[in-house]
Write an enzyme that holds these catalytic residues in place. Structure first.
Site, mmCIF file in Angstrom:
data_model
loop_
_atom_site.group_PDB
_atom_site.id
_atom_site.type_symbol
_atom_site.label_atom_id
_atom_site.label_comp_id
_atom_site.label_asym_id
_atom_site.label_seq_id
_atom_site.Cartn_x
_atom_site.Cartn_y
_atom_site.Cartn_z
ATOM 1 N N SER A 155 16.407 16.053 -1.808
ATOM 2 C CA SER A 155 17.575 15.611 -0.784
ATOM 3 C C SER A 155 17.330 16.282 0.645
ATOM 4 C CB SER A 155 19.008 15.778 -1.256
ATOM 5 O OG SER A 155 19.784 15.270 0.021
ATOM 6 N N TYR A 173 25.834 19.559 -4.840
ATOM 7 C CA TYR A 173 24.577 18.825 -4.871
ATOM 8 C C TYR A 173 23.618 19.445 -3.972
ATOM 9 C CZ TYR A 173 22.018 14.715 -3.779
ATOM 10 O OH TYR A 173 20.945 13.446 -3.827
#
Length: 260
Positions: free
Chosen positions: A143, A156
């Site tokens: 990501s 995350y």
């Protein structure tokens, strides 16, 4: 474009929906035999059935990537029943939102168990076999949050940074055996995970245009990524067209990370 992927055996985790499903569809469309893995077996079965109904080849297995013993058993089975694995794509991931100081122990542990340990278990099991054969490609879907801080995404973001670093280190260690390891880092992508973060129309606007209060720029290309955009990047890195590319992080975010 013919990427020369036809006939390759590919394993995709997190294949039931979102980016994982798009990766499975795209690689199947290029002629790969796809082994699709996910914990959500009901949705996985639907995705696999749709791929096969379209005249492509896919088979699904339920798997919890947090279970290292289960990973080893399944990879043994795939290797025996379907032949050598040519490509592994690590997509399985979870998102727990919250300020860092408000995250629970369970939030943190679950995020790292899936997003980091799952990548490690899968890559270790498959990478060991690839290195022995002297060929293969491993792609981890990370990501852009792994390189640019995001509000309420500490767990995350940290997990994605860790999985990217692991994949690059793995690529260094396996380079001499002919195995390539790369990362694809999406930004905001039109998936159930992203839509689950939105509470109203302002969230869509802030994603595209940016939010000063969240210290976040928008997306310079002024659109969300489609899961197929990410899948196309994965397919390139899986192919021999990327035969001299390893330890690379390909960002697919419309410029949202400003090249970071």
């Amino acid at each position: 474009m013919d990427l020369g992927l036809a006939g390759k055996n590919v394993v995709v985790t997190g294949a039931a929906q979102g980016i994982g499903a798009a990766v499975s569809w795209t690689l199947a469309a290029h002629g790969c035999r796809v082994v699709a893995l996910d914990y959500n077996v009901d949705q996985l079965d639907k995705t696999v059935a749709a791929i096969n109904d379209a005249g492509r080849t896919a088979i699904g297995y339920q798997l919890d990537v947090r279970d290292s013993a289960a990973v080893e058993r399944l990879i043994d089975r795939v290797d025996t029943e379907f032949g050598p694995i040519d490509v592994l794509v690590n997509v399985a991931g979870v998102l727990r939102l919250g300020r860092a100081i408000d995250l629970t122990d369970e939030d943190w542990a679950t995020t790292f168990d899936v997003n980091v340990s799952g990548v490690f278990y899968m890559s270790r099991a498959v990478g060991r076999r690839m290195s022995a054969r002297g060929r293969g490609a491993i792609i981890t879907v990370g990501s852009n949050a792994g390189s640019v801080p995001r509000m309420k995404m500490a767990a995350y973001a940290a997990s994605k940074a860790a999985s990217a670093a692991f994949t690059k280190n793995l690529g260094l260690e396996l380079a001499s055996t002919g195995v390539r390891c790369n990362v694809v880092s999406p930004g905001s992508t039109d998936t159930p995970m992203l839509r689950g973060m939105w509470t109203d129309d302002s969230c869509v606007r802030d994603t595209l245009e940016g939010s000063l209060s969240a210290h976040r720029v928008g997306i310079p290309l002024r659109k969300l990524a489609d899961p197929s955009d990410v899948a196309d990047a994965v397919a390139f890195l899986a192919s021999d067209r990327a035969g001299h590319v390893t330890m690379h992080d390909l960002c697919v975010d419309g410029g949202a990370a400003l090249g970071a």
